[in-house]
Design an enzyme around this catalytic site. Structure first.
Site, short mmCIF file in Angstrom:
data_model
loop_
_atom_site.label_atom_id
_atom_site.label_comp_id
_atom_site.label_asym_id
_atom_site.label_seq_id
_atom_site.Cartn_x
_atom_site.Cartn_y
_atom_site.Cartn_z
N GLY A 123 0.86 -1.19 0.00
CA GLY A 123 0.00 0.00 0.00
C GLY A 123 0.89 1.23 0.00
O GLY A 123 2.05 1.18 -0.42
N ARG A 124 0.33 2.32 0.51
CA ARG A 124 1.07 3.60 0.48
C ARG A 124 2.47 3.48 1.08
O ARG A 124 3.46 3.87 0.47
CB ARG A 124 0.28 4.62 1.32
N ILE A 125 2.54 2.94 2.31
CA ILE A 125 3.83 2.94 3.02
C ILE A 125 4.76 1.86 2.44
O ILE A 125 5.95 2.12 2.21
CB ILE A 125 3.62 2.77 4.54
N ALA A 154 4.61 -1.79 11.11
CA ALA A 154 3.17 -1.75 10.85
C ALA A 154 2.40 -1.80 12.17
O ALA A 154 2.13 -0.75 12.77
CB ALA A 154 2.80 -2.89 9.91
N ARG A 155 2.06 -3.00 12.61
CA ARG A 155 1.43 -3.18 13.91
C ARG A 155 2.03 -4.43 14.55
O ARG A 155 2.23 -5.45 13.88
CB ARG A 155 -0.09 -3.35 13.77
N GLU A 177 1.74 -3.31 23.41
CA GLU A 177 2.45 -2.08 23.82
C GLU A 177 1.85 -1.51 25.10
O GLU A 177 0.64 -1.55 25.25
CB GLU A 177 2.36 -1.06 22.68
N HIS A 179 7.76 2.76 18.83
CA HIS A 179 6.62 3.13 17.97
C HIS A 179 6.75 4.61 17.54
O HIS A 179 5.83 5.40 17.75
CB HIS A 179 5.28 2.87 18.69
C1 DGY Z 1 -0.03 5.21 12.68
O1 DGY Z 1 -0.28 6.34 12.27
O2 DGY Z 1 -0.80 4.27 12.51
C2 DGY Z 1 1.27 5.00 13.40
O3 DGY Z 1 1.39 3.76 13.94
C3 DGY Z 1 1.50 6.05 14.46
O4 DGY Z 1 1.78 7.20 13.86
#
Ligand code: DGY
Length: 322
Positions: free
Chosen positions: A154-156, A235-236, A265, A283
């Protein structure tokens, strides 16, 4: 005048914008609200600017009787029960686009830091224990010409992959859809996850967290990687089984990992912090001054739109307007 709850201090750019349109109720302390404070805080406001550390579920929405929407100060929105918001006809927004490069840059920071053992080397220098140059000190992994595996284009993920241009890396990616930009610009190949894990020297995770991606990188996936490969996650946290990762790092199943996000977290899986072959960031992938200012502005703009009954520009559930 309408009232907005901002659940934690954000950059002033966003607060100033909000204050031009409404009264702002701001959590005065630099910490997430407790559950009770959140439930209480949303009761009397017309809109909520929330953070990824706030769990916005049916209970919160029920308490937020007068709220006309929730604007998340993040691009990820797994902290919000969006289907429930849609059922209640409450718009939800995120902050897409404004943190793409910052996050992609952080993935590269982690990749280099773990491959070149920067975090292990730094304390040796600071402590005065460095005996001087040595041919076998801190040998790490090469980057140039190695295969880059991008999980989620995707974008990132796309921005991250495009930044590999200077390093002449063959790029493999996994995504539900073909990414024409990556294929055109880099000759990237869309492959299945198994192939990517088998062939990549660096695996970087860029998928959103949802039931399909939870523990996408589990013990089996880690075993499918090369023992010389590195994993990067911006990501997560729950996309990676963190306990399985600790085992894999400890046993040399993979060479190392660079992490910005964690399963639970602010806690980390037992043993993770004691490993030398992992680089740990708190993060902070989007934590550049510009990105955080723009996140604040984006979230504020969305909330102002919601509270004025207009369509929020970054609405995640546009069905609420039908
Ligand atoms: C997001 O934007 O989802 C990042 O994890 C925190 O900036």
């Amino acid at each position: 005048m309408s009232r907005a709850l901002v659940t934690r201090r954000i950059p002033d750019a966003g607060l100033d914008l909000l204050r031009r349109h409404c009264e702002v109720i701001l959590n005065p302390e630099d910490r997430p609200l407790t559950r009770e404070e959140l439930l209480d805080g949303v009761r009397r406001v017309d809109g909520v600017l929330c953070l990824l550390t706030d769990r916005i579920d049916g209970e919160v929405m029920e308490a937020a009787r007068a709220a006309r929407g929730f604007a998340n100060f993040a691009v990820g929105f797994d902290n919000i029960d969006v289907p429930e918001a849609t059922r209640r006809r409450l718009p939800v927004s995120n902050t897409p686009g404004v943190l793409t490069d910052a996050t992609a840059e952080m993935a590269w920071c982690l990749l280099f830091a773990v491959a070149r053992r920067i975090v292990e080397s730094d304390p040796v220098m600071r402590s005065g224990r460095w005996p001087g140059w040595g041919p076998l000190q801190f040998l790490g992994g090469d980057v140039t010409g190695k295969t880059l595996g991008v999980v989620g284009a995707g974008r990132i993920g796309q921005a991250f992959a495009l930044k590999s241009r200077g390093f002449q890396m063959p790029v493999l990616y996994v995504d539900e859809r073909p990414n024409g930009t990556l294929e055109r610009e880099l000759g990237a190949r869309r492959v299945g996850l198994e192939t990517l894990l088998r062939d990549a020297d660096f695996v970087s995770v860029h998928v959103p967290l949802n039931p399909a991606t939870r523990h996408l990188i589990d013990a089996r996936a880690l075993r499918a990687m090369k023992p010389t490969a590195y994993l990067v996650n911006t990501a997560r946290g729950p996309v990676v089984d963190e306990r399985a990762l600790v085992e894999a790092l400890r046993e040399g199943v993979i060479a190392g990992a660079g992490l910005d996000v964690y399963e639970d977290e602010p806690r980390m899986a037992p043993g993770l912090a004691g490993l030398a072959n992992v680089v740990l960031a708190p993060h902070t992938a989007s934590a550049t001054i510009t990105s955080r200012n723009n996140m604040a502005l984006t979230a504020a703009r969305n909330l102002v739109a919601m509270m004025s009954g207009e369509r929020a520009p970054d609405c995640l559930n546009p069905q609420v307007y039908e």
